[in-house]
Design a protein around this motif. Structure first.
Motif, short mmCIF file in Angstrom:
data_model
loop_
_atom_site.label_atom_id
_atom_site.label_comp_id
_atom_site.label_asym_id
_atom_site.label_seq_id
_atom_site.Cartn_x
_atom_site.Cartn_y
_atom_site.Cartn_z
N LEU A 671 58.31 -42.67 -24.80
CA LEU A 671 59.05 -42.45 -23.55
C LEU A 671 60.54 -42.50 -23.86
O LEU A 671 61.25 -43.44 -23.51
CB LEU A 671 58.66 -43.52 -22.52
N ASP A 672 60.99 -41.46 -24.52
CA ASP A 672 62.38 -41.45 -24.99
C ASP A 672 63.31 -40.66 -24.10
O ASP A 672 64.44 -40.35 -24.48
CB ASP A 672 62.45 -40.93 -26.42
N SER A 673 62.88 -40.29 -22.90
CA SER A 673 63.75 -39.57 -21.97
C SER A 673 63.48 -40.05 -20.56
O SER A 673 62.36 -40.49 -20.24
CB SER A 673 63.51 -38.06 -22.07
N PRO A 674 64.49 -39.99 -19.67
CA PRO A 674 64.29 -40.40 -18.29
C PRO A 674 63.19 -39.62 -17.59
O PRO A 674 62.45 -40.16 -16.77
CB PRO A 674 65.65 -40.16 -17.65
N HIS A 706 67.10 -41.33 -10.66
CA HIS A 706 67.94 -40.49 -11.51
C HIS A 706 67.48 -39.04 -11.47
O HIS A 706 68.30 -38.09 -11.39
CB HIS A 706 67.91 -41.03 -12.95
N ARG A 707 66.15 -38.81 -11.51
CA ARG A 707 65.60 -37.45 -11.47
C ARG A 707 65.93 -36.75 -10.14
O ARG A 707 66.29 -35.57 -10.12
CB ARG A 707 64.09 -37.50 -11.67
N SER A 708 65.88 -37.56 -9.05
CA SER A 708 66.21 -36.96 -7.75
C SER A 708 67.68 -36.59 -7.65
O SER A 708 68.04 -35.59 -7.02
CB SER A 708 65.82 -37.92 -6.63
N LEU A 709 68.53 -37.36 -8.27
CA LEU A 709 69.97 -37.04 -8.28
C LEU A 709 70.23 -35.76 -9.08
O LEU A 709 71.06 -34.92 -8.68
CB LEU A 709 70.77 -38.20 -8.87
N GLN A 712 70.11 -32.33 -7.42
CA GLN A 712 71.23 -31.85 -6.61
C GLN A 712 72.33 -31.33 -7.55
O GLN A 712 72.85 -32.06 -8.37
CB GLN A 712 71.80 -32.99 -5.74
N ASP A 713 72.63 -30.04 -7.43
CA ASP A 713 73.59 -29.44 -8.36
C ASP A 713 74.93 -30.17 -8.36
O ASP A 713 75.56 -30.34 -9.42
CB ASP A 713 73.80 -27.97 -7.98
N ALA A 714 75.41 -30.63 -7.18
CA ALA A 714 76.73 -31.27 -7.09
C ALA A 714 76.73 -32.67 -7.69
O ALA A 714 77.80 -33.23 -7.94
CB ALA A 714 77.18 -31.33 -5.63
N LEU A 715 75.52 -33.21 -7.96
CA LEU A 715 75.44 -34.60 -8.41
C LEU A 715 74.92 -34.72 -9.84
O LEU A 715 74.81 -35.84 -10.35
CB LEU A 715 74.52 -35.41 -7.47
N THR A 716 74.63 -33.63 -10.48
CA THR A 716 74.04 -33.69 -11.82
C THR A 716 74.93 -34.42 -12.81
O THR A 716 74.48 -35.29 -13.57
CB THR A 716 73.74 -32.26 -12.33
N THR A 717 76.22 -34.10 -12.82
CA THR A 717 77.12 -34.68 -13.83
C THR A 717 77.39 -36.17 -13.60
O THR A 717 77.77 -36.88 -14.53
CB THR A 717 78.47 -33.94 -13.83
N VAL A 718 77.18 -36.64 -12.37
CA VAL A 718 77.48 -38.05 -12.07
C VAL A 718 76.21 -38.84 -11.81
O VAL A 718 76.26 -39.94 -11.27
CB VAL A 718 78.43 -38.16 -10.86
N ALA A 719 75.06 -38.30 -12.18
CA ALA A 719 73.78 -38.95 -11.86
C ALA A 719 73.69 -40.35 -12.45
O ALA A 719 73.29 -41.30 -11.78
CB ALA A 719 72.62 -38.07 -12.35
N VAL A 720 74.06 -40.50 -13.74
CA VAL A 720 73.97 -41.82 -14.38
C VAL A 720 74.95 -42.80 -13.74
O VAL A 720 74.63 -43.97 -13.51
CB VAL A 720 74.22 -41.70 -15.89
N GLU A 774 73.48 -35.59 1.85
CA GLU A 774 72.35 -34.64 1.84
C GLU A 774 71.21 -35.17 0.97
O GLU A 774 70.03 -35.06 1.32
CB GLU A 774 72.84 -33.29 1.33
N TRP A 775 71.58 -35.75 -0.16
CA TRP A 775 70.56 -36.31 -1.07
C TRP A 775 69.82 -37.47 -0.41
O TRP A 775 68.59 -37.56 -0.48
CB TRP A 775 71.24 -36.75 -2.36
#
Length: 781
Positions: A671-674, A706-709, A712-720, A774-775
């Protein structure tokens, strides 16, 4: 010329007498030559003795011989003695050269003059040393002054000690000492009381031993009455000053034993609470005080011990004593004033909890706040509390500004709720709510609130002491007002979610900002005369920021409004050492000269000029968080130079705790990825990792959030970064987020946007907040 051998006058007299006995008594005349020789040889005393000796056999005056020589010699002896007396007087006055001349003149007439010879011998002797003079003076003082006084010392000391002990009893006898007094008034009363008691003791004893012979009859009665009145007044003033001293001692007991470190911590916090420290507070700790008390306690010699006991009883008296007992998470405190209970407090773990916050509050802060607010009821000098009367409100306001800054908003809300009169908490709360806004309408409302707060805080100061204590608060309000005024010039014109336009008159906003800056400069200049040493560095930082904003005000306007001297002082603040916030203020001033956005042709030059200030400022987390949102630097964020100030968002979810703790175990399981972790069932993960089911479910939920974030295209870069924020808030699960009500979702979306905006590019805070909203709505549905 060798000195002539001298023959004593008595020997010469005997020789002359022998010659006279051998000579015939009927001789017609005697030889006066020897007498003349003695006179010419500067020995008139011997000449007189010689003449007297040869005339001894003659009983009648007619037979006396050499009478002229005798008269001449007698005149010479008298003249020499006059000169010798003058020489002795000059020597006593310290005129050594004149005395020596007079003595030699005397010896020129009579070289056997004993007084002149003594003067010359005295002048040859060395002057006494300092220690010889000091020893002689001490012996004289001891003989003439101290020894006579010693006989009166015991009764004076006894009366003095008795009067002081009466004052001590009066302190305890009175139930309460109402009214609010200054610490300086108590010290002056105590000093005056002691002086009057000492004066009365000496005077009454002197009257008792009849030291004043004129004090008899009615005069004696008047003097005795005056002495008694003086003694009574001295005792009263001493008792009043002792009871009203602003001295406080704290004793904290844990498990039945005193904890000196905790006691010292609470005492030190007394100086930190409020806008400025209390004025005149005394804390009876430290080696000097303990040494004095020990010395007075060890004195056991007669009347000295009596006086020492009385002095120790009053000097060591601490009117305010705080006794604290800690038993687990329950802290009980009692405040005593002059031995009587004044107020008590029971502090439990629930009292240290704040709704909507995970802040860890220090009970010592609230104990110190409890003590300060109690002291403020009886003493002046606590103007720094700025109207606060609730110990809980004071403690929460302090905690919000300290290590619990991330929970500051929740703490300040509770502080204002506990004590609406706490202007320091109210000012900080409004600043937290509105300072970071870029909405012109909201900033206008905040500016109006600040104007009213400045006017009210300044106008409602009940006395001079309160006014001085509130100076830091007033200066802080002026700083906030200037900052808001500048931001209003550059704020957006959209108002609220409904999209209504808020018309902004830029020229009027600039004029308003300049007026606020001038008011800040005037307040910062005046504050230098009244602020405590504790606030010196803070004042320097405020002045540096004021100087940066004053760049937008012309010299003529500054001189016209503040005066030439103050204007020159303001300009000199540009040379002060700068804090990170001051560096940021200077960067903003250079970024918008004259409160105008530079034209496109000048932007690259201006951007390069402000880089040194921004680089020095970004050591502050607050500056780093505000830089992506500051409307004044909106144009700068579109330049290439801003790239170095945009932090890179974290991209590895497994770097966050608690995932980082189980990272190796997860990788061993493949399980090496979120995404893989999010697809696992919690029960299966618990079996693979050997975890308790709730812990395994928590890890899976973090990955699914994290997967749900990322969906959302606007939130991908700031998900973590968003997940990190939710972990800290205890909301890193879909069920917890779905349970939020509409207001809670809007507030959480705004908080997430504010926290992660700095990691985005070409996105406004409003747009980011809308994406988070929205998320959250999608999670709920």
């Amino acid at each position: 010329m060798p000195p002539r051998p001298r023959v004593q006058p008595a020997v010469a007299t005997l020789v002359a007498l022998g010659c006279a006995l051998v000579a015939s008594p009927a001789a017609a005349a005697l030889d006066c030559g020897p007498a003349r020789s003695l006179i010419d040889g500067q020995r008139p005393q011997r000449a007189i003795a010689y003449v007297d000796a040869i005339n001894a056999p003659f009983s009648d005056d007619a037979s006396q011989q050499c009478t002229d020589e005798r008269a001449e010699a007698l005149g010479i002896v008298h003249a020499a003695e006059v000169l010798a007396v003058e020489a002795e007087s000059l020597a006593g006055d310290g005129q050594k050269d004149a005395a020596r001349t007079k003595a030699h003149d005397s010896l020129q007439l009579d070289d056997e003059n004993a007084r002149a010879l003594g003067v010359l011998e005295g002048l040859k002797a060395k002057d006494p040393t300092f220690w010889q003079r000091a020893t002689k003076g001490w012996e004289s003082l001891q003989k003439d002054v101290l020894t006579p006084m010693a006989t009166l010392a015991l009764p004076v000391a006894g009366l003095l000690a008795g009067l002081l002990l009466v004052a001590r009893v009066l302190v305890l006898a009175r139930q309460d000492w109402p009214g609010r007094t200054k610490a300086s008034s108590a010290r002056r009363a105590l000093g005056g009381g002691w002086a009057l008691v000492a004066l009365a003791s000496v005077g009454l004893v002197a009257l008792a031993v009849e030291a004043w012979p004129a004090a008899t009859g009615p005069v004696l009665g008047v003097l005795v009455a005056a002495g008694l009145v003086t003694a009574a007044l001295g005792v009263g003033l001493t008792a009043w000053g002792t009871a009203r001293k602003l001295r406080v001692a704290v004793r904290i007991n844990k498990a039945g034993k005193e904890d000196p470190a905790a006691s010292a911590h609470v005492l030190s916090l007394l100086e930190e609470l409020g806008a400025s420290p209390p004025r005149g507070i005394e804390r009876p700790v430290g080696p000097d005080v303990e040494a004095l008390e020990n010395v007075l306690t060890e004195v056991k010699v007669g009347w000295v011990a009596t006086v020492a006991t009385a002095i120790s009883s009053l000097l060591g008296w601490t009117p305010w004593r705080v006794v604290v007992d800690v038993d687990g998470d329950v802290t009980s405190a009692q405040i005593l004033r002059n031995g009587r209970s004044r107020r008590s407090l029971v502090l439990t773990g629930k009292d240290l909890e704040v709704p909507g916050s995970d802040a860890k509050l220090d009970p010592h802060v609230f104990l110190a706040a409890f003590v300060v607010t109690t002291l403020a009821e009886a003493h002046q000098g606590f103007g720094g509390l700025c109207g606060a009367t609730s110990w809980r409100g004071v403690g929460l306001q302090y905690a919000a500004a300290g290590p619990n800054a991330k929970n500051g908003l929740a703490l300040l809300k509770q502080a204002v709720q506990a004590d609406p009169g706490n202007w320091l908490a109210r000012a900080d709360l409004q600043h937290q709510l509105h300072r970071k806004s870029s909405d012109a309408g909201e900033l206008a409302q905040y500016a109006a609130w600040l104007d009213g707060a400045i006017e009210r805080v300044t106008r409602t100061s009940p006395d001079e002491d309160a006014r001085l204590g509130r100076v830091p608060l007033v200066l802080r309000l002026h700083l906030f007002r200037a900052l808001v005024g500048v931001n209003r010039v550059f704020a957006r014109q959209e108002g609220g979610d409904d999209g209504n336009k808020v018309e902004v008159d830029v020229d009027a906003a600039i004029a308003d900002a300049r007026a606020a800056i001038i008011a800040l400069c005037g307040a910062a200049h005046a504050a230098g005369r009244t602020l405590s040493p504790r606030s010196v560095l803070w004042l320097q930082a405020v002045r540096s920021r004021a100087a940066a904003m004053a760049v937008h005000v012309s010299d003529d306007r500054l001189t016209e409004d503040l005066g030439a001297d103050v204007a020159a002082d303001v300009r000199s603040w540009a040379e002060l050492d700068r804090s990170p916030s001051a560096h940021y203020s200077w960067a903003c001033s250079r970024a918008t000269p004259g409160l105008r956005v530079p034209v496109e042709a000048e932007q690259q030059t201006v951007a390069k000029a402000l880089l040194p200030e921004l680089r020095a400022a970004r050591v502050s987390d607050r500056v780093v968080a505000w830089l992506p949102k500051d409307p004044q630097l909106e144009w700068f964020r579109k330049t290439p130079q801003f790239t170095e100030f945009r932090p890179a968002p974290r991209t590895e979810l497994f770097d966050l705790a608690p995932l980082s703790t189980h990272r190796k175990a997860l990788e061993k399981c493949g399980l090496d990825s979120p995404g893989l972790l999010a697809s696992m069932e919690p029960t299966e993960l618990a079996l693979r990792l050997g975890l308790a089911p709730p812990a395994a479910a928590h890890l899976v939920e973090i990955a699914r959030v994290h997967r749900s974030l990322q969906g959302q295209d606007a939130l991908t870069t700031v998900a973590v970064e968003a997940v990190a924020h939710l972990l800290e808030a205890g909301l890193a699960s879909r069920s917890a987020l779905a349970a939020l009500d509409p207001d809670g979702r809007r507030a959480r979306a705004a908080t997430l946007a504010e926290d992660t905006l700095r990691f985005t590019k070409n996105t406004t805070q409003v747009e980011l907040a809308a994406a988070y909203a929205e998320w959250l709505e999608a999670l709920t549905s």
